[in-house]
Design a protein around this motif. Sequence first.
Motif, PDB file in Angstrom:
ATOM      1  N   ASP A 150       0.922  -1.535  -0.171  1.00 41.77           N
ATOM      2  CA  ASP A 150       0.347   0.573  -0.176  1.00 41.77           C
ATOM      3  C   ASP A 150       0.893   0.893  -0.408  1.00 41.77           C
ATOM      4  O   ASP A 150       1.877   1.363   0.736  1.00 41.77           O
ATOM      5  CB  ASP A 150      -0.525  -0.093   1.566  1.00 41.77           C
ATOM      6  N   ASP A 151       0.495   2.083   0.101  1.00 40.93           N
ATOM      7  CA  ASP A 151       1.427   3.101  -0.482  1.00 40.93           C
ATOM      8  C   ASP A 151       2.608   3.256  -1.099  1.00 40.93           C
ATOM      9  O   ASP A 151       3.559   3.944  -0.969  1.00 40.93           O
ATOM     10  CB  ASP A 151       1.133   4.178   1.128  1.00 40.93           C
ATOM     11  N   PHE A 152       2.556   2.431  -2.352  1.00 37.24           N
ATOM     12  CA  PHE A 152       3.892   2.297  -2.897  1.00 37.24           C
ATOM     13  C   PHE A 152       4.362   3.568  -3.156  1.00 37.24           C
ATOM     14  O   PHE A 152       4.129   4.730  -3.890  1.00 37.24           O
ATOM     15  CB  PHE A 152       3.878   1.742  -3.979  1.00 37.24           C
TER      16      PHE A 152
ATOM     17  N   ILE B 278       0.062   1.896  -6.023  1.00 38.39           N
ATOM     18  CA  ILE B 278       0.596   3.600  -6.432  1.00 38.39           C
ATOM     19  C   ILE B 278       0.192   4.679  -5.700  1.00 38.39           C
ATOM     20  O   ILE B 278      -0.960   4.994  -4.852  1.00 38.39           O
ATOM     21  CB  ILE B 278       0.678   4.040  -8.091  1.00 38.39           C
ATOM     22  N   ASP B 279       0.714   5.183  -4.555  1.00 44.12           N
ATOM     23  CA  ASP B 279      -0.220   6.659  -3.350  1.00 44.12           C
ATOM     24  C   ASP B 279      -0.165   7.559  -4.451  1.00 44.12           C
ATOM     25  O   ASP B 279       0.086   7.598  -5.366  1.00 44.12           O
ATOM     26  CB  ASP B 279       1.530   6.857  -2.575  1.00 44.12           C
ATOM     27  N   ARG B 280      -1.653   8.227  -3.500  1.00 45.01           N
ATOM     28  CA  ARG B 280      -2.154   9.161  -4.244  1.00 45.01           C
ATOM     29  C   ARG B 280      -1.921  10.782  -4.827  1.00 45.01           C
ATOM     30  O   ARG B 280      -2.027  10.865  -5.002  1.00 45.01           O
ATOM     31  CB  ARG B 280      -3.452   9.412  -3.350  1.00 45.01           C
TER      32      ARG B 280
ATOM     33  N   ALA C 204      -3.569   2.055  -9.157  1.00 42.80           N
ATOM     34  CA  ALA C 204      -3.427   3.842  -9.064  1.00 42.80           C
ATOM     35  C   ALA C 204      -4.831   4.510  -7.651  1.00 42.80           C
ATOM     36  O   ALA C 204      -5.942   3.962  -8.030  1.00 42.80           O
ATOM     37  CB  ALA C 204      -3.772   4.487  -9.772  1.00 42.80           C
ATOM     38  N   GLU C 205      -4.355   4.805  -6.761  1.00 42.36           N
ATOM     39  CA  GLU C 205      -5.229   5.400  -5.366  1.00 42.36           C
ATOM     40  C   GLU C 205      -5.710   7.152  -6.028  1.00 42.36           C
ATOM     41  O   GLU C 205      -4.727   7.143  -6.561  1.00 42.36           O
ATOM     42  CB  GLU C 205      -4.168   5.380  -4.241  1.00 42.36           C
ATOM     43  N   GLY C 206      -6.285   7.463  -5.349  1.00 44.21           N
ATOM     44  CA  GLY C 206      -6.608   8.500  -5.177  1.00 44.21           C
ATOM     45  C   GLY C 206      -7.019   9.209  -6.464  1.00 44.21           C
ATOM     46  O   GLY C 206      -6.684  10.516  -6.611  1.00 44.21           O
TER      47      GLY C 206
HETATM   48 MG    MG Z   1      -3.306   6.412   1.562  1.00 47.10          MG
END
Ligand code: MG
Length: 292
Positions: free
Chosen positions: A185-187, A207-209, A241-243
């Motif tokens: 998480d939060d790579f 991939i962190d946002r 992909a996050e966010g």
């Molecule tokens: Mg995060």
Amino acid sequence: QADLALYAAKDAGRNRLAVYSHPLGEAAEHRLQLEHELRRALDLREFTLHYQAQVDDQGRPQVMEALLRWHSPTRGLVLPGEFIPVLEESGMIIEATRWVFREACRQARRWAGQGHALRIAVNLSPLDFRQADLAGSLLAILEEERPPTGSLELEITETALLDAGDDVQQTLARLKAAGMPLLLDDFGTGHASLAYLQQFPFDGIKIDRQFVAGLPESEHSVALVRGILTMARHLGLHVVAEGVSNERQAAFLRLNGCPSLQGYHYCRPQPAEDLERIWIRESSSSLQPWGH
Ligand code: MG
Ligand code: C2E
Ligand code: MG
Ligand code: MG
């Protein structure tokens, strides 16, 4: 002795503040109060899970991430940023994680029963790895709740692995062998993201946002995200992909072959019943593209 008496008083639910001879700083008092309320919250089941979809390049939900919410009678809806650190520092996170994991197992069963082929992602805290037998405790819950095979995955932040010894290796191996994919998480935000990929049996990365936020204007973000996607492809890793919060970010990611997207653009974290209402409204057992 005096300290023990104070804690006894606290446990009895009396007004602690009155018995302190040296008043704590305001911040410390606020902290203690919060800890006390969280203890009650765990006992009184004031926690719920919200779910946020990860969608494929057609916008179809594949995975639902379980995100913890606290419905406090006095504070209202409280987000994890405010209470997870307190759960962690007090050790209550271990109990919270077990609750989240059990609830996710049950939800996976319910959704499977309704014909939705969805996986649920559960977040683990770095502090969860400090307990003697994390894998054993989660596998015991799996055994009791019996969610459909392959219906759970685990998100692990890089900080969990910082002081990782052989036991962490073993824990991850056991969880993975039980059929739960592992996602980092939060790579990109940790100290040794690439080393961790080399060292641990991850199936994918998120991939962190902060990297997604700059797409597609920032040349830096563009280069980093393309680089991460290429690397992941070569390593055979899944990527989320996050966010993702607007269509331009989504378009860039799709164009560059990012297989899975998550963010407010597609779906806000929400209770399971609200998601089900959307599915029913769109009258399908197969899942439809997400509305905005
Ligand atoms: Mg995060
Ligand atoms: P995370 O695992 O990286 O989860 C993503 C966070 O980003 C969530 O915040 C989510 O609501 C938020 N988010 C999703 N899409 C967007 C977007 O488009 N824009 C923006 N600005 N934010 C977006 P949330 O629910 O407040 O959770 C924050 C963090 O708390 C999580 O980060 C996770 O590290 C932790 N957390 C949440 N639930 C749990 C849990 O059950 N157990 C543990 N150990 N940690 C949890
Ligand atoms: Mg997560
Ligand atoms: Mg994350």
